[in-house]
Every structure is written in C-alpha cells, then in structure tokens.
Design a protein around this motif. Sequence first.
Motif, PDB file in Angstrom:
ATOM      1  N   THR A 381      43.591  33.547  12.250  1.00 55.02           N
ATOM      2  CA  THR A 381      44.299  33.878  11.086  1.00 55.02           C
ATOM      3  C   THR A 381      43.157  34.049   9.668  1.00 55.02           C
ATOM      4  O   THR A 381      43.082  35.119   8.941  1.00 55.02           O
ATOM      5  N   ALA A 382      42.222  32.696   9.723  1.00 50.61           N
ATOM      6  CA  ALA A 382      41.530  32.639   8.574  1.00 50.61           C
ATOM      7  C   ALA A 382      40.401  33.693   8.846  1.00 50.61           C
ATOM      8  O   ALA A 382      39.848  34.329   7.838  1.00 50.61           O
ATOM      9  N   ARG A 383      39.725  33.949   9.779  1.00 47.56           N
ATOM     10  CA  ARG A 383      38.941  34.758  10.167  1.00 47.56           C
ATOM     11  C   ARG A 383      39.469  36.331  10.033  1.00 47.56           C
ATOM     12  O   ARG A 383      38.803  37.193   8.984  1.00 47.56           O
ATOM     13  N   HIS A 384      40.424  36.635  10.173  1.00 48.49           N
ATOM     14  CA  HIS A 384      40.982  38.149  10.120  1.00 48.49           C
ATOM     15  C   HIS A 384      41.059  38.354   8.600  1.00 48.49           C
ATOM     16  O   HIS A 384      40.776  39.404   8.023  1.00 48.49           O
ATOM     17  N   PHE A 385      41.704  37.121   7.882  1.00 54.40           N
ATOM     18  CA  PHE A 385      41.849  37.540   6.427  1.00 54.40           C
ATOM     19  C   PHE A 385      40.766  37.546   5.593  1.00 54.40           C
ATOM     20  O   PHE A 385      40.734  38.367   4.849  1.00 54.40           O
ATOM     21  N   CYS A 386      39.655  36.947   5.881  1.00 51.47           N
ATOM     22  CA  CYS A 386      38.426  37.000   5.444  1.00 51.47           C
ATOM     23  C   CYS A 386      37.523  38.025   5.829  1.00 51.47           C
ATOM     24  O   CYS A 386      36.734  38.592   4.897  1.00 51.47           O
ATOM     25  N   PHE A 389      39.471  40.654   2.981  1.00 51.53           N
ATOM     26  CA  PHE A 389      39.179  40.456   2.042  1.00 51.53           C
ATOM     27  C   PHE A 389      37.856  39.510   1.572  1.00 51.53           C
ATOM     28  O   PHE A 389      37.571  38.508   2.262  1.00 51.53           O
ATOM     29  N   SER A 390      37.067  39.791   0.791  1.00 54.16           N
ATOM     30  CA  SER A 390      35.652  39.227   0.349  1.00 54.16           C
ATOM     31  C   SER A 390      35.808  37.871  -0.458  1.00 54.16           C
ATOM     32  O   SER A 390      35.778  37.801  -1.646  1.00 54.16           O
ATOM     33  N   CYS A 403      37.038  28.907   5.300  1.00 57.92           N
ATOM     34  CA  CYS A 403      36.428  30.219   5.955  1.00 57.92           C
ATOM     35  C   CYS A 403      35.832  31.112   4.702  1.00 57.92           C
ATOM     36  O   CYS A 403      36.696  31.192   3.642  1.00 57.92           O
ATOM     37  N   GLU A 404      35.015  31.548   4.969  1.00 60.70           N
ATOM     38  CA  GLU A 404      34.166  32.894   4.236  1.00 60.70           C
ATOM     39  C   GLU A 404      33.406  33.727   5.014  1.00 60.70           C
ATOM     40  O   GLU A 404      32.849  33.476   6.205  1.00 60.70           O
ATOM     41  N   ARG A 405      33.406  34.824   4.699  1.00 61.12           N
ATOM     42  CA  ARG A 405      32.784  35.940   5.520  1.00 61.12           C
ATOM     43  C   ARG A 405      31.261  35.597   5.959  1.00 61.12           C
ATOM     44  O   ARG A 405      30.667  35.277   4.984  1.00 61.12           O
ATOM     45  N   GLU A 406      31.057  35.730   6.945  1.00 60.14           N
ATOM     46  CA  GLU A 406      29.642  35.401   7.483  1.00 60.14           C
ATOM     47  C   GLU A 406      29.154  34.160   7.164  1.00 60.14           C
ATOM     48  O   GLU A 406      27.937  33.694   7.108  1.00 60.14           O
ATOM     49  N   ARG A 407      30.043  32.961   7.118  1.00 57.98           N
ATOM     50  CA  ARG A 407      29.698  31.698   6.986  1.00 57.98           C
ATOM     51  C   ARG A 407      30.271  30.879   8.461  1.00 57.98           C
ATOM     52  O   ARG A 407      31.614  31.496   8.660  1.00 57.98           O
ATOM     53  N   PRO A 408      30.051  29.780   8.847  1.00 57.55           N
ATOM     54  CA  PRO A 408      30.722  29.170   9.815  1.00 57.55           C
ATOM     55  C   PRO A 408      32.093  28.761   9.440  1.00 57.55           C
ATOM     56  O   PRO A 408      32.329  28.209   8.391  1.00 57.55           O
ATOM     57  N   LEU A 409      32.880  29.011  10.189  1.00 53.49           N
ATOM     58  CA  LEU A 409      34.417  28.293  10.104  1.00 53.49           C
ATOM     59  C   LEU A 409      34.148  26.849   9.988  1.00 53.49           C
ATOM     60  O   LEU A 409      33.762  26.246  11.158  1.00 53.49           O
ATOM     61  N   SER A 410      34.735  26.362   8.941  1.00 51.26           N
ATOM     62  CA  SER A 410      34.367  24.815   8.903  1.00 51.26           C
ATOM     63  C   SER A 410      35.838  23.957   8.851  1.00 51.26           C
ATOM     64  O   SER A 410      36.739  24.520   8.277  1.00 51.26           O
ATOM     65  N   TYR A 411      35.875  22.848   9.668  1.00 48.58           N
ATOM     66  CA  TYR A 411      37.043  22.091   9.985  1.00 48.58           C
ATOM     67  C   TYR A 411      37.088  20.829   9.021  1.00 48.58           C
ATOM     68  O   TYR A 411      36.005  20.341   9.254  1.00 48.58           O
ATOM     69  N   ASN A 412      37.862  20.562   8.485  1.00 45.87           N
ATOM     70  CA  ASN A 412      37.844  19.187   7.777  1.00 45.87           C
ATOM     71  C   ASN A 412      38.052  17.924   8.668  1.00 45.87           C
ATOM     72  O   ASN A 412      38.898  18.195   9.871  1.00 45.87           O
ATOM     73  N   SER A 413      37.717  16.868   8.498  1.00 50.52           N
ATOM     74  CA  SER A 413      37.777  15.783   9.494  1.00 50.52           C
ATOM     75  C   SER A 413      38.586  14.581   8.976  1.00 50.52           C
ATOM     76  O   SER A 413      38.917  13.852   9.642  1.00 50.52           O
ATOM     77  N   THR A 414      38.899  14.588   7.690  1.00 49.21           N
ATOM     78  CA  THR A 414      39.767  13.423   7.249  1.00 49.21           C
ATOM     79  C   THR A 414      41.024  13.805   6.794  1.00 49.21           C
ATOM     80  O   THR A 414      41.648  14.739   6.975  1.00 49.21           O
ATOM     81  N   ALA A 436      33.476  23.024  -8.427  1.00 47.83           N
ATOM     82  CA  ALA A 436      32.798  24.574  -8.788  1.00 47.83           C
ATOM     83  C   ALA A 436      32.224  24.507 -10.029  1.00 47.83           C
ATOM     84  O   ALA A 436      31.003  25.208 -10.076  1.00 47.83           O
ATOM     85  N   GLY A 437      32.748  23.709 -10.758  1.00 48.64           N
ATOM     86  CA  GLY A 437      32.197  23.575 -12.247  1.00 48.64           C
ATOM     87  C   GLY A 437      30.866  23.063 -12.252  1.00 48.64           C
ATOM     88  O   GLY A 437      30.040  22.935 -13.250  1.00 48.64           O
ATOM     89  N   ARG A 438      30.570  22.246 -11.163  1.00 45.88           N
ATOM     90  CA  ARG A 438      29.109  21.585 -10.982  1.00 45.88           C
ATOM     91  C   ARG A 438      28.245  22.399 -10.116  1.00 45.88           C
ATOM     92  O   ARG A 438      27.247  22.040  -9.512  1.00 45.88           O
ATOM     93  N   LYS A 439      28.597  23.654 -10.176  1.00 44.34           N
ATOM     94  CA  LYS A 439      27.527  24.633  -9.587  1.00 44.34           C
ATOM     95  C   LYS A 439      27.488  24.447  -8.065  1.00 44.34           C
ATOM     96  O   LYS A 439      26.671  25.567  -7.318  1.00 44.34           O
ATOM     97  N   LEU A 440      28.600  24.217  -7.577  1.00 48.84           N
ATOM     98  CA  LEU A 440      28.658  24.431  -5.879  1.00 48.84           C
ATOM     99  C   LEU A 440      29.459  25.665  -5.685  1.00 48.84           C
ATOM    100  O   LEU A 440      30.317  26.279  -6.335  1.00 48.84           O
ATOM    101  N   THR A 441      29.229  26.275  -4.599  1.00 47.22           N
ATOM    102  CA  THR A 441      29.698  27.486  -4.085  1.00 47.22           C
ATOM    103  C   THR A 441      30.980  27.320  -3.815  1.00 47.22           C
ATOM    104  O   THR A 441      31.500  25.934  -3.724  1.00 47.22           O
ATOM    105  N   PHE A 442      31.841  28.413  -3.849  1.00 43.21           N
ATOM    106  CA  PHE A 442      33.443  27.838  -3.578  1.00 43.21           C
ATOM    107  C   PHE A 442      33.480  27.406  -2.020  1.00 43.21           C
ATOM    108  O   PHE A 442      34.299  26.639  -1.743  1.00 43.21           O
ATOM    109  N   TYR A 443      32.611  27.853  -1.181  1.00 40.96           N
ATOM    110  CA  TYR A 443      32.778  27.415   0.396  1.00 40.96           C
ATOM    111  C   TYR A 443      32.268  25.970   0.307  1.00 40.96           C
ATOM    112  O   TYR A 443      33.090  25.235   1.057  1.00 40.96           O
ATOM    113  N   ASP A 444      31.405  25.477  -0.368  1.00 44.39           N
ATOM    114  CA  ASP A 444      31.209  23.989  -0.488  1.00 44.39           C
ATOM    115  C   ASP A 444      32.211  22.921  -1.071  1.00 44.39           C
ATOM    116  O   ASP A 444      32.444  22.225  -0.828  1.00 44.39           O
TER     117      ASP A 444
END
Length: 492
Positions: A381-386, A389-390, A403-414, A436-444
């Motif tokens: 679902t996540a991959r198809h949606f991304c 849409f970008s 999930c983000e296009r052309e990035r590894p799918l990331s699973y949370n552990s906690t 994000a206000g601290r200049k991190l990308t949305f993915y991170d």
Amino acid sequence: MDSPIVSSAQMRAAEETAFKAGAQVEALMDKAGAGVARAVQQFFPRPGTCSVYAGKGHNGGDALVAAEQLRRAGWSIDLHLAFPDSDGSELTRKKLQALQKNEPGQISSGPTIILDGLLGLGAKSLLREPVRAAAREINKRRRDENAFVFAVDLPTGLDGDTGETDPEDCVTADFTITIGYAKHGLIVDSALDFVGRLEVVPLAELVLAETKINEVLATAHSLNALLPRRKFSAYKNQFGRIGVVAGSEGFIGAGLMTTEGALRAGAGLVELFVPKEIYPTVAAAAPAEAMVKPIRSYRDLLEETVDIWAVGPGLGTARDRELLPFIEVAEQPMVLDADALNILSQKIEILSRCRGPRLLTPHPGEMKRLFEHGKMSRAGTARHFCDQFSITLLLKGSRTIVCERERPLSYNSTGNPGMATGGMGDVLTGVCAGLAGRKLTFYDAARIGAWACGRAAEISIFNAKTSEESLLAREILAHLGEAFNDLRNPTV
C-alpha cells in the motif's frame, strides 16, 4: 548507517565472509549474547528471574551467553534444555557448562522473563518434539505467569524469510532481539503479534555484499547520526519556526499536543493558529513557550512567515474549502494528519500539484480513505501510494512504515500496544514538524519521530511504571527527552 532487512541467504553469506576474514564463531556468539543481555536490561533494569529455553544449536548458545551475562548482573537463572547435556553443538555445550558451574543467584522478586533460544535462522516453521513442547510451555507461562518473552534472533516456529508460523505453537514473543540484521520474516504483517518489539544487536564483523537496499529497520544505531548535538553557538532561528494549524471547538487538546510535540522535538519557535472563537480558551491552556494566534480564515495563513506547517489534528472538516487551497498552494513543507487527511481524501488529486513537500501521517482508517488498497499488504500500500504521488508517507501502526519514492521502505522498531489511544498521532505530527524545522528531510524526520515517540512510550511503561491500559499521550511528551538521549546513546 541504515540497518538493512535481509534474507536467510544474505545472512549466511555475511557470516561466511566474516569467518573467511578471520572472525571466530565463539567471539561472535559472545557478542551476540552480550547484546541480548543489554537489550533485556534496557527494558528491565532491575534484576529478576530469567528462564532460559535453549536448543542444541548456536541460537541456544547465544541465549546461554545472555543468561550468563544477566546472572553476573544479579539475575536468578532457571535452565530449560531441549536437548540432553551430552547432545548439542560443541560450542553450545561449552556455554552451558560455563553457566552451570556458577551459582544460579538469589531468587528475585523482580520481573520474570523468558529467553527463547530454541531454534535459530533456517529452522522450519513446523515444530517437532521436544521443541514443540518447550514452545508450548513458553506460551503457557507468558499467559499464566505474565512472563515477558525475549526471542533470540527470531521466535521459535516463525520462518525467517516468509514470516509463516507453526499453526499451533509458534512462540509469542514480547521482544525479538535479532542478531546482525533484521530478517525479512520478522517484518511481514502476519508476524507482528509473534515478534513484538524488534531490536537489532549489530555485529561489525557481518558485512553484507553490495546490493540495492529495499527495506531497512529504523534503530537507534541507524538514526543517531542524523541528529547531531547542537553547536554551542546555536540560536533559535536555526531550528525552525513551526506553524501549527490544529484544534477547533470541542477539540482543542489535539492542537495543544501537536504544539508541545513540536516544542519538545527541538523547534526554535512554535505558533499555534486557531479560529477566533476558541482563541481565549486555547491561549489560556497552551504551553507558555508557544505563541497562539487567532485567525478569521485559513486563507490568511498563506501570508504567515513559517518554515514548516503542521496541519490537521482536531480541525474538523467544516472549513474544507479554505483548507484545500492552503494545502495545495503553500510553498513550505507541510505535515498533514487527521482531519487534514480526511479533507484531502475528497480531492486527492491536489497532491500531484502541491507547491511544497508534503508528509502524510495516516492511521489505517485514514489511509483507506486516501487510497482504496483492498487486501494489499501495508508495505505494498505504501509503495503504490508513493509511486502515484511524490510525497513522504508515514503509515502508522504497530510497525510504522515510512515510505518515499526511490528510498528504502523503513520500518519502525519501537513502541507498544499502549499507544493505541487518542492523542498519540497529534504528538507525532508535532514531533515530525519540529524535527523537519531542524533541517531534516521529511523521510528522516518521520523515521526519527516514530522511533522517539515509540521509545518514549516504552520508557513510560518500563521505567515510569505506568501500564499499557493507562498510557496517555501526555506521557509521551514527558519522556521524549529521555527517548532522544537513548537515540544518541544506544545501549544494545
């Protein structure tokens, strides 16, 4: 450095490469077992009773090493062997003898945990005796004695590649402490209730062959480099001005929690924009560190000087005609949650023409309104949606996916089941915006936000002594600082 999710074949290849380079099996077993023991102590810092269920292979050896480490830390050890003393691998027998020659320790009034070291990677999901009887006993003790089960590498009865389980007696783990890398079978949807909280014991000797990484597990080790300590000369304008658009009559709590989430994630300044009619109530209840601003129309928000927007919690859908243009036209990055997603689902095509980056944070119900996915897996679902849409997608759940296009799918552990209550998503929205206000990308920002909120929930239960039933979103806010400290200083 990312923590890739691997197959059994990739894991075996990494081990063979390590051995050819001079790594010793026993040295790796000692490191693995010590890591398992540290993971136990991360959740249960006070010694208790540890029951070890060990098989005859190296997985059993890892569990025995962990038990010896816990014994030295004051734990009482209770042994349950699924093989005769004279059987088993030479190395496992050696670790058994080392444990048996020491005193078992005083009986403790602390917690009771069970180490599941019956079967390791490569074992089939269909169990045979005597392992089946041991797995059944573990599950019975978990149910009847409220013992917490730690699976070593993977729960007995679960296939490390497919996630398929023994239909009757697969061990139900509260924690799975996997060695080296997470295995693919641990993160499939059907495995969630058998795996529980997933932690990785990294081993530097195990290096994967170079290949494209499609899936990763978000852990403290993989994320901490993304959040460096601040320079001594830092000042507030370097950490973002966050604009929170949340709350409405009867739902002011959502906006307040989003606001505090952004503050506690390190935002430099946070402004909460609310309709004029609820301004006096919100201003009286808001954190003293935030600015509350009344607005006549959400159209006016386009004139505000803001670095990151956090939009949606508690908004209601009555003013969707004002909000949809704002979502589309605002050039700043924007985190969208709750009612913003419900409004967006009415006109999903605007995601194709938004002027700035967008992070969507739906729970499963909101995701279904955004994208009818049928019986597709959460990852699919996540991959198809991304692909459509970008955007960046944070799909909430017991193993949150980013999930983000052309990035590894990331699973949370906690995280833990206590988070299944109102307000948790509001806090997460604010935390992601603050990061994000601290200049991190949305993915991170999404990966760190999900990890930190989940870890704060764990601290609330295991350190602050609340329960899954009584866990509240405000306790996530209270323990975020400890969670960020744990991110910077991993114990496993």
